[in-house]
Design an enzyme around this catalytic site. Structure first.
Site, PDB file in Angstrom:
ATOM      1  N   THR A  47      -3.392   1.791   0.729  1.00 11.14           N
ATOM      2  CA  THR A  47      -2.776   0.656   0.295  1.00 11.14           C
ATOM      3  C   THR A  47      -2.424   0.543  -1.192  1.00 11.14           C
ATOM      4  OG1 THR A  47      -3.619  -0.517   2.298  1.00 11.14           O
ATOM      5  CG2 THR A  47      -2.706  -1.811   0.467  1.00 11.14           C
ATOM      6  N   CYS A  48      -3.533   1.067  -2.068  1.00 15.51           N
ATOM      7  CA  CYS A  48      -3.291   0.903  -3.492  1.00 15.51           C
ATOM      8  C   CYS A  48      -2.314   1.883  -3.867  1.00 15.51           C
ATOM      9  CB  CYS A  48      -4.909   1.150  -3.963  1.00 15.51           C
ATOM     10  SG  CYS A  48      -6.195   0.240  -3.518  1.00 15.51           S
TER      11      CYS A  48
END
Length: 159
Positions: A47-48
């Site tokens: 996600t990052c």
């Protein structure tokens, strides 16, 4: 946990500038400035890397056009990992700040222990800081990515 109206705690973060590691005090990073700070659990994580940092990279000019002096990404990774991640993500407009020992993250009360997955990491959050004071704080629920993104921050800056 830090909250709106609180001052950013005294701590040190490491940034890499001109091929040199620099340890900066939070006072240097936040005093007399309007800063968007966002934190990720880890560099190169899904996600990052796929959404969180890229959103700020794409929206950096729009965010800075709202009077923001700096956009800072904090992670509990070391500065070499964070720098390599920033380069891979073309994050030239973002200050990549390493909190390798998680002391800043712990001082904020936004740490979490992920056990054998990665140890002490940061919760995912974003905040608007003006002259060292938290004006807005958006902390994600565990496993979520709904309120700490660049679009949410832009909406807050437009209010």
């Amino acid at each position: 946990m830090i909250k709106q109206g609180d001052k950013i705690p005294a701590a040190e973060l490491t940034v890499r500038r001109n091929d040199d590691n620099q340890t900066l005090k939070t006072e240097q990073l936040f005093s007399n400035k309007k800063v968007v700070l966002f934190a990720v659990p880890g560099a190169f994580t899904p996600t990052c890397s796929n959404t969180h940092l890229p959103g700020y990279v794409v929206k950096a000019d729009d965010i800075k056009a709202k009077g923001v002096d700096d956009i800072i990404c904090v992670s509990t990774n070391d500065i070499f990992v964070l720098n390599a991640w920033g380069e891979q993500q073309n994050a030239d407009a973002i200050t990549m700040a390493a909190d390798g020992d998680a002391s800043f993250t712990k001082a904020l009360g936004l740490d979490m222990d992920t056990g054998s997955f990665g140890g002490v990491r940061s919760q995912r959050y974003s905040m608007l800081v003006e002259n060292g004071e938290v004006k807005h704080l958006n902390v994600e629920a565990p496993g979520k990515f709904e309120v700490s993104d660049a679009d949410t921050m832009l909406k807050l800056l437009s209010e």
